[in-house]
Scaffold this motif. Structure first.
Motif, mmCIF file in Angstrom:
data_model
loop_
_atom_site.group_PDB
_atom_site.id
_atom_site.type_symbol
_atom_site.label_atom_id
_atom_site.label_comp_id
_atom_site.label_asym_id
_atom_site.label_seq_id
_atom_site.Cartn_x
_atom_site.Cartn_y
_atom_site.Cartn_z
ATOM 1 N N ILE A 128 0.850 -1.197 0.000
ATOM 2 C CA ILE A 128 0.000 0.000 0.000
ATOM 3 C C ILE A 128 0.880 1.239 0.000
ATOM 4 C CG2 ILE A 128 -1.794 1.288 1.189
ATOM 5 C CD1 ILE A 128 -2.755 -1.356 0.079
ATOM 6 N N ALA A 129 0.712 2.082 -1.012
ATOM 7 C CA ALA A 129 1.459 3.341 -1.106
ATOM 8 C C ALA A 129 0.609 4.470 -0.533
ATOM 9 C CB ALA A 129 1.804 3.638 -2.564
ATOM 10 N N ARG A 130 1.232 5.284 0.283
ATOM 11 C CA ARG A 130 0.551 6.457 0.849
ATOM 12 C C ARG A 130 1.433 7.690 0.641
ATOM 13 N NH1 ARG A 130 -0.992 2.503 4.611
ATOM 14 N NH2 ARG A 130 -3.270 2.340 4.870
ATOM 15 N N ILE A 131 0.815 8.741 0.123
ATOM 16 C CA ILE A 131 1.535 10.003 -0.110
ATOM 17 C C ILE A 131 0.695 11.146 0.440
ATOM 18 C CG2 ILE A 131 2.545 11.554 -1.814
ATOM 19 C CD1 ILE A 131 2.924 9.227 -3.672
ATOM 20 N N ALA A 132 1.294 11.940 1.329
ATOM 21 C CA ALA A 132 0.622 13.109 1.904
ATOM 22 C C ALA A 132 1.030 14.350 1.117
ATOM 23 C CB ALA A 132 0.981 13.275 3.378
ATOM 24 N N VAL A 133 0.043 15.137 0.741
ATOM 25 C CA VAL A 133 0.279 16.339 -0.064
ATOM 26 C C VAL A 133 -0.264 17.566 0.667
ATOM 27 C CG1 VAL A 133 -0.134 17.480 -2.280
ATOM 28 C CG2 VAL A 133 0.074 14.984 -2.192
ATOM 29 N N LEU A 134 0.564 18.593 0.747
ATOM 30 C CA LEU A 134 0.119 19.867 1.316
ATOM 31 C C LEU A 134 -0.428 20.738 0.188
ATOM 32 C CD1 LEU A 134 -0.100 22.131 3.447
ATOM 33 C CD2 LEU A 134 2.287 22.708 2.922
ATOM 34 N N PHE A 135 -1.696 21.111 0.311
ATOM 35 C CA PHE A 135 -2.330 22.005 -0.652
ATOM 36 C C PHE A 135 -2.475 23.391 -0.033
ATOM 37 C CE2 PHE A 135 -3.976 17.788 -1.758
ATOM 38 C CZ PHE A 135 -3.727 17.747 -3.126
ATOM 39 N N VAL A 136 -2.037 24.391 -0.763
ATOM 40 C CA VAL A 136 -2.251 25.779 -0.376
ATOM 41 C C VAL A 136 -3.154 26.384 -1.449
ATOM 42 C CG1 VAL A 136 -1.204 28.002 0.146
ATOM 43 C CG2 VAL A 136 0.024 25.889 0.696
ATOM 44 N N ALA A 137 -4.360 26.780 -1.049
ATOM 45 C CA ALA A 137 -5.343 27.218 -2.036
ATOM 46 C C ALA A 137 -6.102 28.438 -1.538
ATOM 47 C CB ALA A 137 -6.318 26.085 -2.342
ATOM 48 N N ASP A 138 -6.640 29.196 -2.476
ATOM 49 C CA ASP A 138 -7.511 30.329 -2.171
ATOM 50 C C ASP A 138 -8.954 29.900 -2.418
ATOM 51 O OD1 ASP A 138 -5.349 31.946 -1.579
ATOM 52 O OD2 ASP A 138 -5.163 32.689 -3.632
ATOM 53 N N ILE A 139 -9.781 30.017 -1.375
ATOM 54 C CA ILE A 139 -11.167 29.555 -1.464
ATOM 55 C C ILE A 139 -12.096 30.675 -0.995
ATOM 56 C CG2 ILE A 139 -12.875 27.930 -0.558
ATOM 57 C CD1 ILE A 139 -10.616 25.895 -0.269
ATOM 58 N N ALA A 140 -13.129 30.926 -1.799
ATOM 59 C CA ALA A 140 -14.187 31.860 -1.407
ATOM 60 C C ALA A 140 -15.336 31.023 -0.857
ATOM 61 C CB ALA A 140 -14.642 32.692 -2.603
#
Length: 217
Positions: free
Chosen positions: A159-171
């Motif tokens: 089982i492969a697991r990858i954590a990703v940090l998302f930086v986003a602009d949300i209204a």
């Protein structure tokens, strides 16, 4: 008279040589191929370089400018699954980020079930039910994803697991049952930082990764 003829002949010969020199150089330039800005000039008789082989995941890792967090984990996943491509994964992760958010905001249970594992789906479903019970709806907009970076990667068995940090602009806007705004504004986007972990069985024939965990960045 003979002297004049000799002089005229010499002048004609001189002019002929000059004309040949000029026309000869022009002909050479006209026959010479002019490389476009996407081509490199090649030496006459030089062999064309051989086509470069497709880059493998470990080749891509070597070409990155910055050190990759938990590079060993990414390499382990790449070795277990030769089809794994870190660039394609990040592009797919960004797409999945937007799709999951849109499905949650719209209350689309079917889409969330396809994109998330059972535990994450249950959390989203509970939040949607609570929102619907209050008679509220979400009118949110994902303005842009500023960044998506790998925070960690591991291969747990197969089982492969990858954590990703998302930086986003949300209204974000929340409306009551009558459509009145009770929170937020579409005019003011706020920065959101989320760490989402995706998982996939490396032996699976399906290329899809599923959202396995969510957390704040």
């Amino acid at each position: 008279m003979i002297l004049e003829i000799v002089i005229l002949a010499m002048v004609a010969a001189f002019l002929g040589l000059r004309l040949f020199a000029v026309l000869g150089r022009r002909a050479e330039h006209e026959e010479e191929a002019i490389p476009s800005r996407f081509e490199r000039a090649e030496e006459p008789g030089a062999e064309r370089p051989a086509a470069k082989p497709a880059m493998l995941p470990h080749d891509i890792l070597k070409r990155r400018d910055a050190a990759l967090p938990n590079e060993a984990g990414v390499r382990a996943i790449a070795q277990a699954d030769p089809r794994f491509d870190i660039i394609a994964f990040l592009e797919g992760a960004k797409s999945a980020y937007g799709m999951v958010l849109e499905a949650f905001w719209k209350g689309d249970h079917e889409a969330l079930r396809e994109l998330c594992d059972d535990d994450v789906y249950a959390q989203f479903a509970a939040a949607i039910e609570e929102r619907e019970a209050a008679g509220e709806t979400m009118d949110n907009r994902l303005i842009r994803i500023e960044d998506a970076a790998i925070k960690s990667a591991e291969l747990d068995g197969r089982i492969a697991r990858i954590a990703v940090l998302f930086v986003a602009d949300i209204a974000a806007v929340t409306r009551d049952k009558d459509g009145n705004v009770v929170a937020g504004s579409l005019d003011d986007a706020i920065e959101s930082r989320d760490i989402w972990t995706f998982m996939r069985h490396v032996d699976s024939s399906a290329p899809d990764w599923k959202l396995d965990e969510t957390d704040e960045g």
